[in-house]
Design a protein around this motif. Structure first.
Motif, short mmCIF file in Angstrom:
data_model
loop_
_atom_site.label_atom_id
_atom_site.label_comp_id
_atom_site.label_asym_id
_atom_site.label_seq_id
_atom_site.Cartn_x
_atom_site.Cartn_y
_atom_site.Cartn_z
N PRO A 111 38.69 51.27 30.02
CA PRO A 111 39.21 50.30 30.99
C PRO A 111 38.18 49.94 32.06
O PRO A 111 37.38 50.77 32.49
N GLY A 112 38.20 48.67 32.45
CA GLY A 112 37.35 48.19 33.53
C GLY A 112 35.91 47.93 33.14
O GLY A 112 35.12 47.50 33.97
N ARG A 113 35.54 48.17 31.90
CA ARG A 113 34.16 47.97 31.47
C ARG A 113 33.95 46.55 30.96
O ARG A 113 34.82 45.97 30.32
N ILE A 114 32.78 45.99 31.23
CA ILE A 114 32.38 44.73 30.61
C ILE A 114 32.17 45.01 29.13
O ILE A 114 31.60 46.03 28.76
N MET A 115 32.63 44.11 28.29
CA MET A 115 32.41 44.24 26.86
C MET A 115 31.72 42.99 26.37
O MET A 115 32.01 41.89 26.83
#
Length: 150
Positions: A111-115
């Motif tokens: 969660p909350g990570r740039i992908m």
């Protein structure tokens, strides 16, 4: 048994540093890197995932944790993200939404990570269908387009 996809990280395994593919042999997946006896070039930042439904493997994925991203894409925090390096849906299950479900599960796992992904041009339509931003490298050249989701 559930009809929902279930995510399982298969590499790196605790205490494992193998460069042999962590996946079982399967004719449903076409890429050589998936085959059980295939030697692969894996680094500690590579994350290998298997997605199953009712015990049957449907999707395989390799993601890179904290990847290197060329500054020409204009995304200064991309190196803190997660790159989907490769994704394949098993033959017979393609175009049924399983790839999209797998990416959703990966997003919940991180969660909350740039992908982002840098797929071959033939796969652009899939990433566009997810609503991901399509970025070109300002330097041009051989840099592939990048699809990004925050």
């Amino acid at each position: 048994m559930s009809d929902e996809l279930v995510i399982r990280q298969v590499w790196p395994a605790p205490h494992g540093r193998s460069v042999i593919s962590p996946f079982e042999a399967s004719e449903d997946f076409t890429q050589a890197c998936w085959q059980a006896s295939e030697v692969i070039a894996a680094s500690p930042s590579d994350l290998f995932y298997s997605f199953t439904r009712a015990g049957e493997e449907i999707v395989r994925m390799i993601a890179v944790d904290h990847p290197e991203v060329d500054s020409g894409y204009g995304v200064p925090d991309a190196g803190e993200g997660l790159e989907i390096d490769f994704l394949e849906v098993a033959d017979g299950y393609r175009r049924q939404g399983f790839g999209t479900q797998a990416i959703g599960l990966l997003r919940r796992q991180h969660p909350g990570r740039i992908m982002f992904a840098r797929p071959p041009e033939s796969e652009d339509a899939f990433w566009q269908s997810l609503g991901w931003d399509h970025l070109r490298n300002a330097r041009g050249g051989d840099n592939p387009p990048l699809f990004l989701s925050r």
